[in-house]
Design an enzyme around this catalytic site. Structure first.
Site, PDB file in Angstrom:
ATOM      1  N   ASP A   1     -12.631  18.535 -18.863  1.00 45.29           N
ATOM      2  CA  ASP A   1     -13.458  17.338 -19.026  1.00 45.29           C
ATOM      3  C   ASP A   1     -14.530  17.644 -20.052  1.00 45.29           C
ATOM      4  OD1 ASP A   1     -12.027  15.957 -17.050  1.00 45.29           O
ATOM      5  OD2 ASP A   1     -13.255  16.836 -15.464  1.00 45.29           O
TER       6      ASP A   1
ATOM      7  N   GLY B   1     -13.372  21.886 -12.340  1.00 47.17           N
ATOM      8  CA  GLY B   1     -13.893  21.479 -13.643  1.00 47.17           C
ATOM      9  C   GLY B   1     -15.183  22.196 -13.955  1.00 47.17           C
ATOM     10  N   ARG B   2     -16.326  21.513 -13.723  1.00 46.44           N
ATOM     11  CA  ARG B   2     -17.635  22.015 -14.134  1.00 46.44           C
ATOM     12  C   ARG B   2     -17.986  23.422 -13.665  1.00 46.44           C
ATOM     13  NH1 ARG B   2     -20.036  16.282 -12.497  1.00 46.44           N
ATOM     14  NH2 ARG B   2     -18.210  16.535 -11.153  1.00 46.44           N
TER      15      ARG B   2
ATOM     16  N   ARG C   1     -15.976  23.630  -4.690  1.00 45.30           N
ATOM     17  CA  ARG C   1     -17.230  24.318  -5.013  1.00 45.30           C
ATOM     18  C   ARG C   1     -17.336  25.603  -4.198  1.00 45.30           C
ATOM     19  NH1 ARG C   1     -16.806  21.073  -8.382  1.00 45.30           N
ATOM     20  NH2 ARG C   1     -18.344  19.634  -9.250  1.00 45.30           N
TER      21      ARG C   1
ATOM     22  N   LYS D   1      -5.837  20.490 -16.746  1.00 48.66           N
ATOM     23  CA  LYS D   1      -5.818  19.047 -16.495  1.00 48.66           C
ATOM     24  C   LYS D   1      -6.505  18.337 -17.654  1.00 48.66           C
ATOM     25  CE  LYS D   1      -8.570  16.768 -13.395  1.00 48.66           C
ATOM     26  NZ  LYS D   1      -9.019  15.484 -13.941  1.00 48.66           N
TER      27      LYS D   1
ATOM     28  N   ASP E   1      -2.201  -0.787 -12.153  1.00 47.69           N
ATOM     29  CA  ASP E   1      -2.020  -2.044 -12.882  1.00 47.69           C
ATOM     30  C   ASP E   1      -0.869  -2.794 -12.199  1.00 47.69           C
ATOM     31  OD1 ASP E   1      -1.905  -4.042 -14.959  1.00 47.69           O
ATOM     32  OD2 ASP E   1      -2.730  -2.564 -16.344  1.00 47.69           O
ATOM     33  N   ILE E   2      -0.425  -3.891 -12.763  1.00 44.48           N
ATOM     34  CA  ILE E   2       0.726  -4.571 -12.176  1.00 44.48           C
ATOM     35  C   ILE E   2       1.963  -3.682 -12.341  1.00 44.48           C
ATOM     36  CG2 ILE E   2      -0.207  -6.885 -12.532  1.00 44.48           C
ATOM     37  CD1 ILE E   2       1.803  -7.153 -14.899  1.00 44.48           C
ATOM     38  N   GLY E   3       2.955  -3.902 -11.489  1.00 39.78           N
ATOM     39  CA  GLY E   3       4.117  -3.020 -11.438  1.00 39.78           C
ATOM     40  C   GLY E   3       4.787  -2.806 -12.783  1.00 39.78           C
ATOM     41  N   ASN E   4       5.011  -3.887 -13.511  1.00 33.35           N
ATOM     42  CA  ASN E   4       5.719  -3.777 -14.786  1.00 33.35           C
ATOM     43  C   ASN E   4       4.982  -2.847 -15.746  1.00 33.35           C
ATOM     44  OD1 ASN E   4       7.711  -4.727 -16.826  1.00 33.35           O
ATOM     45  ND2 ASN E   4       5.862  -5.563 -17.788  1.00 33.35           N
TER      46      ASN E   4
ATOM     47  N   THR F   1     -12.741  12.005  -4.558  1.00 32.80           N
ATOM     48  CA  THR F   1     -13.569  12.954  -3.801  1.00 32.80           C
ATOM     49  C   THR F   1     -15.072  12.687  -3.944  1.00 32.80           C
ATOM     50  OG1 THR F   1     -13.181  14.454  -5.659  1.00 32.80           O
ATOM     51  CG2 THR F   1     -11.981  14.903  -3.649  1.00 32.80           C
TER      52      THR F   1
ATOM     53  N   GLN G   1     -19.895  15.158  -6.735  1.00 35.42           N
ATOM     54  CA  GLN G   1     -18.836  15.213  -5.718  1.00 35.42           C
ATOM     55  C   GLN G   1     -19.437  15.086  -4.320  1.00 35.42           C
ATOM     56  OE1 GLN G   1     -15.807  14.984  -6.365  1.00 35.42           O
ATOM     57  NE2 GLN G   1     -15.182  16.143  -8.159  1.00 35.42           N
TER      58      GLN G   1
ATOM     59  N   LYS H   1      -4.716   8.433 -13.574  1.00 35.55           N
ATOM     60  CA  LYS H   1      -5.100   7.550 -12.451  1.00 35.55           C
ATOM     61  C   LYS H   1      -4.717   6.100 -12.754  1.00 35.55           C
ATOM     62  CE  LYS H   1      -8.913  10.377 -10.747  1.00 35.55           C
ATOM     63  NZ  LYS H   1      -9.190  11.357 -11.812  1.00 35.55           N
ATOM     64  N   LEU H   2      -3.421   5.883 -12.965  1.00 38.55           N
ATOM     65  CA  LEU H   2      -2.948   4.548 -13.354  1.00 38.55           C
ATOM     66  C   LEU H   2      -3.052   3.563 -12.200  1.00 38.55           C
ATOM     67  CD1 LEU H   2       0.312   5.615 -15.257  1.00 38.55           C
ATOM     68  CD2 LEU H   2      -1.909   5.043 -16.252  1.00 38.55           C
TER      69      LEU H   2
ATOM     70  N   ASP I   1      -4.140  13.476 -16.003  1.00 40.69           N
ATOM     71  CA  ASP I   1      -4.825  12.760 -14.907  1.00 40.69           C
ATOM     72  C   ASP I   1      -5.237  11.369 -15.382  1.00 40.69           C
ATOM     73  OD1 ASP I   1      -6.056  12.223 -12.510  1.00 40.69           O
ATOM     74  OD2 ASP I   1      -7.830  13.445 -12.908  1.00 40.69           O
TER      75      ASP I   1
HETATM   76  O1  C5P Z   1     -16.135  19.118 -12.424  1.00 42.01           O
HETATM   77  P1  C5P Z   1     -15.356  18.912 -11.158  1.00 42.01           P
HETATM   78  O2  C5P Z   1     -14.806  20.196 -10.576  1.00 42.01           O
HETATM   79  O3  C5P Z   1     -16.119  18.100 -10.138  1.00 42.01           O
HETATM   80  O4  C5P Z   1     -14.092  18.061 -11.632  1.00 42.01           O
HETATM   81  C1  C5P Z   1     -13.132  17.534 -10.766  1.00 42.01           C
HETATM   82  C2  C5P Z   1     -12.041  16.893 -11.559  1.00 42.01           C
HETATM   83  O5  C5P Z   1     -11.081  16.350 -10.660  1.00 42.01           O
HETATM   84  C3  C5P Z   1     -12.466  15.762 -12.471  1.00 42.01           C
HETATM   85  O6  C5P Z   1     -11.681  15.853 -13.649  1.00 42.01           O
HETATM   86  C4  C5P Z   1     -12.129  14.503 -11.710  1.00 42.01           C
HETATM   87  O7  C5P Z   1     -11.764  13.449 -12.574  1.00 42.01           O
HETATM   88  C5  C5P Z   1     -10.915  14.948 -10.900  1.00 42.01           C
HETATM   89  N1  C5P Z   1     -10.692  14.237  -9.644  1.00 42.01           N
HETATM   90  C6  C5P Z   1     -11.603  14.189  -8.613  1.00 42.01           C
HETATM   91  N2  C5P Z   1     -11.310  13.515  -7.453  1.00 42.01           N
HETATM   92  C7  C5P Z   1     -10.131  12.917  -7.304  1.00 42.01           C
HETATM   93  C8  C5P Z   1      -9.184  12.960  -8.326  1.00 42.01           C
HETATM   94  C9  C5P Z   1      -9.496  13.652  -9.501  1.00 42.01           C
HETATM   95  O8  C5P Z   1     -12.690  14.781  -8.736  1.00 42.01           O
HETATM   96  N3  C5P Z   1      -9.825  12.335  -6.161  1.00 42.01           N
END
Ligand code: C5P
Length: 238
Positions: free
Chosen positions: A15, A210-211, A181, A37, A69-72, A120, A190, A66-67, A64
Protein backbone atom coordinates in the site's frame (compact mmCIF):
# COMPACT_ATOMS: atom_id res chain seq x y z
CA UNK A 1 -1.79 -26.05 4.41
CA UNK A 2 0.21 -28.75 6.23
CA UNK A 3 3.48 -28.47 4.27
CA UNK A 4 3.73 -24.73 3.64
CA UNK A 5 6.62 -22.66 5.00
CA UNK A 6 6.43 -19.42 6.96
CA UNK A 7 7.43 -17.55 3.79
CA UNK A 8 4.45 -19.01 1.87
CA UNK A 9 2.15 -17.70 4.57
CA UNK A 10 3.31 -14.07 4.79
CA UNK A 11 1.70 -11.67 2.31
CA UNK A 12 3.08 -8.12 2.32
CA UNK A 13 0.56 -5.42 1.35
CA UNK A 14 2.17 -2.94 -1.05
CA UNK A 15 0.00 0.00 0.00
CA UNK A 16 2.07 2.89 -1.30
CA UNK A 17 1.42 6.06 -3.30
CA UNK A 18 3.95 5.47 -6.07
CA UNK A 19 5.23 2.53 -8.04
CA UNK A 20 8.90 3.50 -7.51
CA UNK A 21 8.42 3.28 -3.75
CA UNK A 22 6.89 -0.20 -4.08
CA UNK A 23 9.71 -1.31 -6.39
CA UNK A 24 12.32 -0.09 -3.89
CA UNK A 25 10.62 -1.98 -1.08
CA UNK A 26 10.40 -5.21 -3.10
CA UNK A 27 14.11 -4.92 -3.97
CA UNK A 28 14.97 -4.32 -0.30
CA UNK A 29 12.86 -7.27 0.92
CA UNK A 30 14.43 -9.42 -1.81
CA UNK A 31 14.34 -13.15 -0.93
CA UNK A 32 12.70 -12.57 2.49
CA UNK A 33 9.24 -12.15 0.95
CA UNK A 34 7.67 -14.26 -1.79
CA UNK A 35 4.01 -13.13 -1.74
CA UNK A 36 2.74 -9.56 -2.30
CA UNK A 37 -0.67 -7.89 -2.24
CA UNK A 38 -1.47 -5.12 -4.71
CA UNK A 39 -4.51 -3.11 -3.61
CA UNK A 40 -6.52 -0.07 -4.58
CA UNK A 41 -3.93 2.57 -3.72
CA UNK A 42 -1.16 1.11 -5.89
CA UNK A 43 -3.61 0.10 -8.62
CA UNK A 44 -3.99 3.76 -9.57
CA UNK A 45 -0.23 4.26 -9.68
CA UNK A 46 0.81 1.46 -12.03
CA UNK A 47 0.05 -1.44 -9.70
CA UNK A 48 -1.01 -3.85 -12.44
CA UNK A 49 2.30 -3.48 -14.26
CA UNK A 50 4.12 -4.14 -11.01
CA UNK A 51 1.88 -7.17 -10.35
CA UNK A 52 2.84 -8.62 -13.73
CA UNK A 53 6.54 -7.89 -13.13
CA UNK A 54 6.43 -9.54 -9.70
CA UNK A 55 4.83 -12.63 -11.20
CA UNK A 56 7.46 -12.74 -13.96
CA UNK A 57 10.10 -12.66 -11.19
CA UNK A 58 8.65 -15.73 -9.50
CA UNK A 59 6.66 -14.00 -6.74
CA UNK A 60 3.04 -14.80 -5.92
CA UNK A 61 0.56 -11.94 -6.27
CA UNK A 62 -2.73 -11.22 -4.55
CA UNK A 63 -4.84 -8.64 -6.40
CA UNK A 64 -7.01 -7.05 -3.69
CA UNK A 65 -9.73 -5.41 -5.78
CA UNK A 66 -12.68 -6.05 -3.40
CA UNK A 67 -15.11 -6.16 -6.32
CA UNK A 68 -18.80 -5.42 -5.78
CA UNK A 69 -21.17 -4.61 -8.64
CA UNK A 70 -24.04 -6.15 -10.60
CA UNK A 71 -23.46 -9.77 -11.62
CA UNK A 72 -22.70 -9.11 -15.27
CA UNK A 73 -20.02 -6.53 -14.44
CA UNK A 74 -18.43 -8.70 -11.75
CA UNK A 75 -18.37 -11.73 -14.07
CA UNK A 76 -16.68 -9.81 -16.88
CA UNK A 77 -14.24 -8.02 -14.57
CA UNK A 78 -13.18 -11.34 -13.01
CA UNK A 79 -12.82 -12.91 -16.49
CA UNK A 80 -10.40 -10.11 -17.48
CA UNK A 81 -8.53 -10.31 -14.15
CA UNK A 82 -8.14 -14.06 -14.64
CA UNK A 83 -6.23 -13.36 -17.86
CA UNK A 84 -3.46 -11.67 -15.82
CA UNK A 85 -2.34 -15.03 -14.43
CA UNK A 86 -2.17 -13.83 -10.80
CA UNK A 87 -2.81 -15.92 -7.68
CA UNK A 88 -5.61 -14.41 -5.53
CA UNK A 89 -8.45 -11.98 -6.29
CA UNK A 90 -10.93 -10.54 -3.77
CA UNK A 91 -14.66 -9.94 -4.21
CA UNK A 92 -16.96 -8.58 -1.49
CA UNK A 93 -18.89 -11.54 -0.08
CA UNK A 94 -22.21 -9.82 0.53
CA UNK A 95 -24.53 -12.00 -1.55
CA UNK A 96 -24.68 -15.18 -3.60
CA UNK A 97 -25.44 -13.35 -6.86
CA UNK A 98 -22.13 -11.48 -6.77
CA UNK A 99 -20.18 -14.53 -5.60
CA UNK A 100 -21.63 -16.86 -8.25
CA UNK A 101 -20.98 -14.29 -10.98
CA UNK A 102 -17.34 -14.14 -9.91
CA UNK A 103 -17.05 -17.94 -10.05
CA UNK A 104 -18.57 -17.93 -13.54
CA UNK A 105 -16.13 -15.23 -14.67
CA UNK A 106 -13.12 -17.10 -13.32
CA UNK A 107 -13.90 -20.05 -15.62
CA UNK A 108 -11.02 -22.54 -15.76
CA UNK A 109 -8.38 -20.13 -14.51
CA UNK A 110 -6.27 -21.24 -11.53
CA UNK A 111 -6.65 -17.82 -9.87
CA UNK A 112 -8.16 -18.29 -6.41
CA UNK A 113 -11.23 -16.29 -5.45
CA UNK A 114 -11.45 -14.96 -1.89
CA UNK A 115 -14.56 -13.36 -0.42
CA UNK A 116 -14.12 -10.34 1.84
CA UNK A 117 -16.38 -11.12 4.81
CA UNK A 118 -16.30 -8.07 7.11
CA UNK A 119 -13.50 -5.52 6.80
CA UNK A 120 -11.12 -5.66 9.76
CA UNK A 121 -11.55 -1.94 10.49
CA UNK A 122 -15.28 -2.40 11.20
CA UNK A 123 -16.80 -2.87 14.67
CA UNK A 124 -20.25 -4.01 15.84
CA UNK A 125 -21.30 -0.32 15.91
CA UNK A 126 -20.25 0.15 12.27
CA UNK A 127 -22.29 -2.91 11.25
CA UNK A 128 -25.36 -1.57 13.10
CA UNK A 129 -24.93 1.67 11.18
CA UNK A 130 -24.96 -0.35 7.93
CA UNK A 131 -28.27 -1.89 9.03
CA UNK A 132 -26.90 -5.31 9.98
CA UNK A 133 -28.39 -7.05 12.98
CA UNK A 134 -25.45 -9.46 13.20
CA UNK A 135 -22.26 -8.78 15.12
CA UNK A 136 -18.91 -9.16 13.28
CA UNK A 137 -18.26 -12.86 14.09
CA UNK A 138 -21.78 -13.94 13.10
CA UNK A 139 -21.78 -11.90 9.88
CA UNK A 140 -18.32 -13.25 9.01
CA UNK A 141 -19.54 -16.84 9.50
CA UNK A 142 -22.69 -16.18 7.48
CA UNK A 143 -20.64 -14.77 4.61
CA UNK A 144 -18.08 -17.57 4.83
CA UNK A 145 -20.95 -20.06 4.35
CA UNK A 146 -22.17 -18.12 1.30
CA UNK A 147 -18.65 -18.05 -0.16
CA UNK A 148 -18.32 -21.80 0.30
CA UNK A 149 -21.73 -22.41 -1.28
CA UNK A 150 -20.85 -20.25 -4.30
CA UNK A 151 -17.63 -22.21 -4.94
CA UNK A 152 -15.08 -19.69 -3.61
CA UNK A 153 -11.64 -20.90 -2.52
CA UNK A 154 -11.67 -19.02 0.74
CA UNK A 155 -12.30 -15.84 2.67
CA UNK A 156 -10.66 -12.75 4.09
CA UNK A 157 -11.46 -12.47 7.79
CA UNK A 158 -9.84 -11.24 10.96
CA UNK A 159 -7.87 -13.60 13.17
CA UNK A 160 -10.62 -13.18 15.76
CA UNK A 161 -12.92 -15.23 13.52
CA UNK A 162 -10.47 -17.72 12.00
CA UNK A 163 -11.12 -20.48 14.50
CA UNK A 164 -14.91 -20.41 14.08
CA UNK A 165 -14.60 -20.41 10.28
CA UNK A 166 -12.19 -23.35 10.35
CA UNK A 167 -14.50 -25.28 12.70
CA UNK A 168 -17.56 -24.51 10.57
CA UNK A 169 -16.07 -25.18 7.14
CA UNK A 170 -13.18 -27.54 7.85
CA UNK A 171 -9.88 -27.90 5.97
CA UNK A 172 -9.24 -27.02 2.32
CA UNK A 173 -10.86 -23.57 2.51
CA UNK A 174 -8.40 -20.66 2.57
CA UNK A 175 -8.52 -18.21 5.46
CA UNK A 176 -6.48 -15.08 4.78
CA UNK A 177 -6.12 -12.70 7.70
CA UNK A 178 -5.33 -8.96 7.64
CA UNK A 179 -5.41 -6.70 10.73
CA UNK A 180 -2.20 -8.30 12.01
CA UNK A 181 -0.23 -6.51 14.73
CA UNK A 182 2.50 -7.55 17.14
CA UNK A 183 1.61 -7.24 20.82
CA UNK A 184 1.88 -3.63 21.99
CA UNK A 185 2.32 -2.08 18.54
CA UNK A 186 0.16 0.68 17.04
CA UNK A 187 -3.17 -0.47 15.55
CA UNK A 188 -3.54 2.36 12.96
CA UNK A 189 -7.15 2.30 11.67
CA UNK A 190 -7.60 -1.44 12.28
CA UNK A 191 -10.11 -2.68 14.90
CA UNK A 192 -10.43 -6.48 14.87
CA UNK A 193 -6.70 -7.12 15.17
CA UNK A 194 -4.76 -10.23 16.16
CA UNK A 195 -1.15 -11.26 16.49
CA UNK A 196 0.41 -13.47 13.80
CA UNK A 197 0.60 -16.33 16.30
CA UNK A 198 -3.08 -16.23 17.15
CA UNK A 199 -4.12 -16.00 13.50
CA UNK A 200 -2.00 -18.97 12.42
CA UNK A 201 -2.68 -21.10 15.49
CA UNK A 202 -6.43 -20.69 15.12
CA UNK A 203 -6.56 -21.67 11.46
CA UNK A 204 -5.38 -18.86 9.14
CA UNK A 205 -3.44 -20.04 6.07
CA UNK A 206 -1.94 -16.63 5.27
CA UNK A 207 -1.52 -13.37 7.14
CA UNK A 208 -1.53 -10.01 5.34
CA UNK A 209 0.82 -7.41 6.82
CA UNK A 210 1.05 -3.85 5.51
CA UNK A 211 2.21 -0.88 7.59
CA UNK A 212 4.02 -2.85 10.33
CA UNK A 213 6.46 -3.89 7.57
CA UNK A 214 6.21 -1.18 4.90
CA UNK A 215 6.56 1.70 7.37
CA UNK A 216 9.17 0.08 9.61
CA UNK A 217 12.61 1.71 9.86
CA UNK A 218 14.02 -1.57 8.54
CA UNK A 219 11.26 -3.37 6.56
CA UNK A 220 13.42 -6.45 5.95
CA UNK A 221 14.13 -6.89 9.66
CA UNK A 222 10.39 -6.38 10.36
CA UNK A 223 9.47 -9.04 7.77
CA UNK A 224 11.97 -11.45 9.38
CA UNK A 225 10.34 -10.81 12.78
CA UNK A 226 6.89 -11.67 11.36
CA UNK A 227 8.33 -14.80 9.71
CA UNK A 228 9.78 -15.88 13.05
CA UNK A 229 6.39 -15.43 14.75
CA UNK A 230 4.75 -17.50 11.97
CA UNK A 231 7.37 -20.25 12.34
CA UNK A 232 6.72 -20.48 16.06
CA UNK A 233 2.96 -20.69 15.47
CA UNK A 234 3.37 -23.40 12.81
CA UNK A 235 5.50 -25.50 15.13
CA UNK A 236 2.81 -25.30 17.83
CA UNK A 237 0.04 -26.09 15.32
CA UNK A 238 1.78 -29.15 13.92
O1 C5P B 1 -1.31 -1.79 7.00
P1 C5P B 1 -2.19 -2.94 7.39
O2 C5P B 1 -1.43 -4.14 7.89
O3 C5P B 1 -3.30 -2.53 8.33
O4 C5P B 1 -2.86 -3.38 6.00
C1 C5P B 1 -3.85 -4.35 5.88
C2 C5P B 1 -4.16 -4.58 4.44
O5 C5P B 1 -5.18 -5.57 4.34
C3 C5P B 1 -4.65 -3.37 3.67
O6 C5P B 1 -4.09 -3.45 2.37
C4 C5P B 1 -6.15 -3.53 3.62
O7 C5P B 1 -6.69 -3.00 2.43
C5 C5P B 1 -6.30 -5.05 3.62
N1 C5P B 1 -7.55 -5.56 4.17
C6 C5P B 1 -7.97 -5.33 5.46
N2 C5P B 1 -9.15 -5.87 5.91
C7 C5P B 1 -9.89 -6.64 5.11
C8 C5P B 1 -9.47 -6.91 3.81
C9 C5P B 1 -8.27 -6.35 3.36
O8 C5P B 1 -7.27 -4.64 6.22
N3 C5P B 1 -10.98 -7.22 5.57
Amino acid sequence: MPHSTAKDRLIVALDMPAIEEAQRLVAHLDQSVSFYKVGLELLFAGGLDLARALKANGKRVFLDMKLLDIGNTVERAVANAAELGLDFLTVHGHDLKTLRSAVAGRGNSKMKLLAVTVLTNLTEEDLKQQGSRLDPPDLVLHRARLAREAGFDGVIASGQEAERIRTLIGPGFLIVTPGIRLTGSTTDDQERITTPERAIKTGADHIVVGRPITQADDPKAAAETFLQHIREAISVRS
